[in-house]
Write a protein that holds these residues in place. Sequence first.
Motif, PDB file in Angstrom:
ATOM      1  N   ASN A  38       1.043  -1.211  -0.064  1.00  0.00           N
ATOM      2  CA  ASN A  38       0.011  -0.054   0.024  1.00  0.00           C
ATOM      3  C   ASN A  38       0.972   1.090   0.107  1.00  0.00           C
ATOM      4  O   ASN A  38       1.660   1.448   0.939  1.00  0.00           O
ATOM      5  CB  ASN A  38      -0.862   0.007   1.193  1.00  0.00           C
ATOM      6  N   MET A  39       0.786   2.100  -1.129  1.00  0.00           N
ATOM      7  CA  MET A  39       1.485   3.377  -1.145  1.00  0.00           C
ATOM      8  C   MET A  39       0.996   4.527  -0.867  1.00  0.00           C
ATOM      9  O   MET A  39       1.378   5.724  -1.305  1.00  0.00           O
ATOM     10  CB  MET A  39       2.151   3.431  -2.687  1.00  0.00           C
ATOM     11  N   SER A  40      -0.212   4.346   0.020  1.00  0.00           N
ATOM     12  CA  SER A  40      -1.178   5.580   0.297  1.00  0.00           C
ATOM     13  C   SER A  40      -1.495   5.695   1.799  1.00  0.00           C
ATOM     14  O   SER A  40      -2.193   6.458   1.941  1.00  0.00           O
ATOM     15  CB  SER A  40      -2.372   5.559  -0.593  1.00  0.00           C
ATOM     16  N   ARG A  41      -0.550   5.310   2.531  1.00  0.00           N
ATOM     17  CA  ARG A  41      -0.949   4.943   3.911  1.00  0.00           C
ATOM     18  C   ARG A  41       0.275   6.162   4.610  1.00  0.00           C
ATOM     19  O   ARG A  41       1.410   5.892   4.203  1.00  0.00           O
ATOM     20  CB  ARG A  41      -0.805   3.698   4.323  1.00  0.00           C
ATOM     21  N   ASP A  42      -0.228   7.017   5.526  1.00  0.00           N
ATOM     22  CA  ASP A  42       0.289   7.697   6.601  1.00  0.00           C
ATOM     23  C   ASP A  42       1.488   8.624   5.755  1.00  0.00           C
ATOM     24  O   ASP A  42       1.283   9.850   5.845  1.00  0.00           O
ATOM     25  CB  ASP A  42       1.032   7.119   7.514  1.00  0.00           C
ATOM     26  N   TRP A  43       2.549   8.412   5.318  1.00  0.00           N
ATOM     27  CA  TRP A  43       3.749   9.081   4.866  1.00  0.00           C
ATOM     28  C   TRP A  43       4.538   8.313   3.997  1.00  0.00           C
ATOM     29  O   TRP A  43       4.569   6.896   3.870  1.00  0.00           O
ATOM     30  CB  TRP A  43       4.381   9.482   5.930  1.00  0.00           C
ATOM     31  N   VAL A  44       5.442   8.817   3.207  1.00  0.00           N
ATOM     32  CA  VAL A  44       6.318   8.201   2.286  1.00  0.00           C
ATOM     33  C   VAL A  44       7.878   9.008   2.520  1.00  0.00           C
ATOM     34  O   VAL A  44       7.768  10.303   2.799  1.00  0.00           O
ATOM     35  CB  VAL A  44       6.090   8.515   1.152  1.00  0.00           C
ATOM     36  N   ILE A  45       8.916   8.405   2.646  1.00  0.00           N
ATOM     37  CA  ILE A  45      10.150   8.927   2.338  1.00  0.00           C
ATOM     38  C   ILE A  45      10.722   8.837   1.003  1.00  0.00           C
ATOM     39  O   ILE A  45      10.808   7.883   0.319  1.00  0.00           O
ATOM     40  CB  ILE A  45      11.175   8.352   3.454  1.00  0.00           C
ATOM     41  N   ASP A  46      11.088  10.005   0.312  1.00  0.00           N
ATOM     42  CA  ASP A  46      11.699  10.184  -0.730  1.00  0.00           C
ATOM     43  C   ASP A  46      13.098  10.261  -0.867  1.00  0.00           C
ATOM     44  O   ASP A  46      13.569  11.207   0.074  1.00  0.00           O
ATOM     45  CB  ASP A  46      10.963  11.310  -1.624  1.00  0.00           C
ATOM     46  N   LYS A  47      14.056   9.662  -1.534  1.00  0.00           N
ATOM     47  CA  LYS A  47      15.460   9.737  -1.365  1.00  0.00           C
ATOM     48  C   LYS A  47      15.732  10.494  -2.718  1.00  0.00           C
ATOM     49  O   LYS A  47      15.216   9.974  -3.716  1.00  0.00           O
ATOM     50  CB  LYS A  47      15.998   8.228  -1.132  1.00  0.00           C
ATOM     51  N   LEU A  48      16.798  11.491  -2.744  1.00  0.00           N
ATOM     52  CA  LEU A  48      17.198  11.991  -3.942  1.00  0.00           C
ATOM     53  C   LEU A  48      18.743  12.217  -3.830  1.00  0.00           C
ATOM     54  O   LEU A  48      19.252  12.033  -2.848  1.00  0.00           O
ATOM     55  CB  LEU A  48      16.530  13.766  -3.833  1.00  0.00           C
ATOM     56  N   SER A  49      19.297  12.062  -5.001  1.00  0.00           N
ATOM     57  CA  SER A  49      20.742  11.959  -5.187  1.00  0.00           C
ATOM     58  C   SER A  49      21.412  12.881  -6.417  1.00  0.00           C
ATOM     59  O   SER A  49      20.468  12.987  -6.981  1.00  0.00           O
ATOM     60  CB  SER A  49      21.074  10.488  -5.516  1.00  0.00           C
TER      61      SER A  49
END
Length: 675
Positions: free
Chosen positions: A542-553
């Motif tokens: 499930n990709m729509s719960r609570d929060w997501v952490i996005d990594k950038l490089s």
Amino acid sequence: MRELIDLLDDPTVRGWIEQRRSGPPAPAPVMAADDPGLVSMYATARLMTVKRHLLGLSSALPRVPDELHRAGSVLMLEQRDRGLVRLSPLIAGFALLGLGCELLVWRATGRVRTRLIDARPETVNDRLRLIWRRFMLAAGLVLAFALGSVGSFLAFDWPPLLRTLVLGYLIAFLAVRLALVLGRFLLAPKVERFRIVPVTTSLARFWYRRLALIVGWFAFGYITVEQLEVLGVSLEARQIIGYALGLGLLALGLESVWRSPRSEDEPGGHGGAWLLSGCLVGLWLLWVAQAMAVFWLVVVGVALPKAMELTRRSVRHVLRPSDTGDTAEAPSPGVPGVTAVILERGARAVVLIGAALLLSRAWNIDLIELSSRDTTPTRLLRGVLNASLIVLVADLAWHVAKAVIDGKLAQPRELGDPDGEEARRLSRLRTLLPILRNMLFITVVVVAGLMVLSAMGVEIAPLIAGAGVVGVAIGFGAQTLVKDIISGMFYLLDDAFRVGEYIQSGSYKGTVESFSLRSVKLRHHRGPLYTVPFGDLGAVQNMSRDWVIDKLSINVPYDTDLAAVKKIIKRIGAELASDPEFAPHVIETLKMQGVEQFGDFAIQIRMKMMTKPGEQFVIRRRAYASIKTAFEQNGIHFAFPTVHVSGGSPGAPAEVENAVGHVGLELVRPPAAAP
């Protein structure tokens, strides 16, 4: 004279007199061998009955004046030679007394009426409360007239004949008052906002007067014919007088049909008026022909659809959204509220039950006696009546439950914080309620069907046992289906996903659009729609719960000042967190985590941010654009791969760049050979 009148009212004596007048009875017709059948027999018998009835009326027509004169003589003897001189003031006096009591109640409720007139309902509930108060006021007025007229008359001891005559006409006055009060309550000819039936003001005023006139004509005519029986008038003479009064009622009906105001866009026009006029004339002819079963069947067949349509329109008119004020309580278009369903379906059930009771009375069907008989026709008819009642109750229960569920589903999706507890609860309800609605519909249909079969006399115990055996057999034969259903139940109980969330399971991914008992529909972000059985989902991401952490490089050269890069990224993160467009979606702003690794040609720097699900893509694009702009302003370059080729004597290198993508080719000229 009283004993003589009672003797003449005896059915046996009347039959003997009619037999003596008409001569010996005609022999019964002998059925031929080539008789056309039962329908022809019934038609012939019906025509003969009508013929005898019309002949009896024609023979009794010359005797009507004499019978009326004799009835007047009986009345004069009963009232001590004063007759109508004593009767009319008595009726008028008690009717005026009833009007006086009604007037007292009208004046006593002056403040209440003033508040009702000044009321401006802002919501549907306010309008319903206003209608209820107006109904109670109207009922109080009718009750006051009844107590002042009929109640005060019954408080005294009167001679039997006088009591019967006066009481009958007082009841006729009460019927007229009831028609006037009910017409004022439903049509509100003076105040449009109080109107329950959705018609124009001119039409409301017209039918308010016509309904009172028609009810008054019918009530006084019916009471008059009934009183003539008490005064000893024969059945045929009373029928002739009743048919003459019926002609007056027919004239009122035709006049109302043709003079009724019509809007320009009203369907039917004069064609509908001609059709309705023909129907009224046909009803009068059926009444004269004593075809009462067909008469009431036609009345119900014509009036029932109109009554149901008028009831539906009236309910929707009452529950319409208000022009001012909060309209949240009004039912939204396409989603009827619980109040609308209860009123509309309940009123329709009352109309249908009333029509059934009217037909049973017209066809001389005693429902109480019918319930005690045990013959095949009575059992069948009793079963049909019980089954109809069960269907009406099941229909009302289902539509009420459906209105409740649809009302929950129709609530706005955005209620304050999308990640708040209330929003999550509503999302869960939108996921579970469609399945609950389908299961409830199946339950209501099955239970109502079994109850209908039981009411029709079918033994349902073997049917239930057989259904259980068949269910077990189907369960073994459809294991995949059972697996899908059970898996779906556990997915929903675990709250694995909801409608509107983006999930991934194996090679399937997309936004959850809807459910059924065995599958879920996923809409891919590029458009395709997947229908995946619950048994094939397996582990769900499930990709729509609570929060997501996005990594950038990003990659920078080895000679880059990392402290300056960290300050720049921190400043960009603060800008994103303060931007009104992105601030509601940023949980933890963009920050630099440090050096991730040393590469062949660059230093890889890792950044991260925490956002709400689905919002990281837009914020990431804005962050990359801001980083590029900030690096250019501060003289910081991005690293890209290069290839160095060197050889020969150390001379001035001649650089040749081959711009293929981001790859730079540097060639160093080799030194010259020694002589």
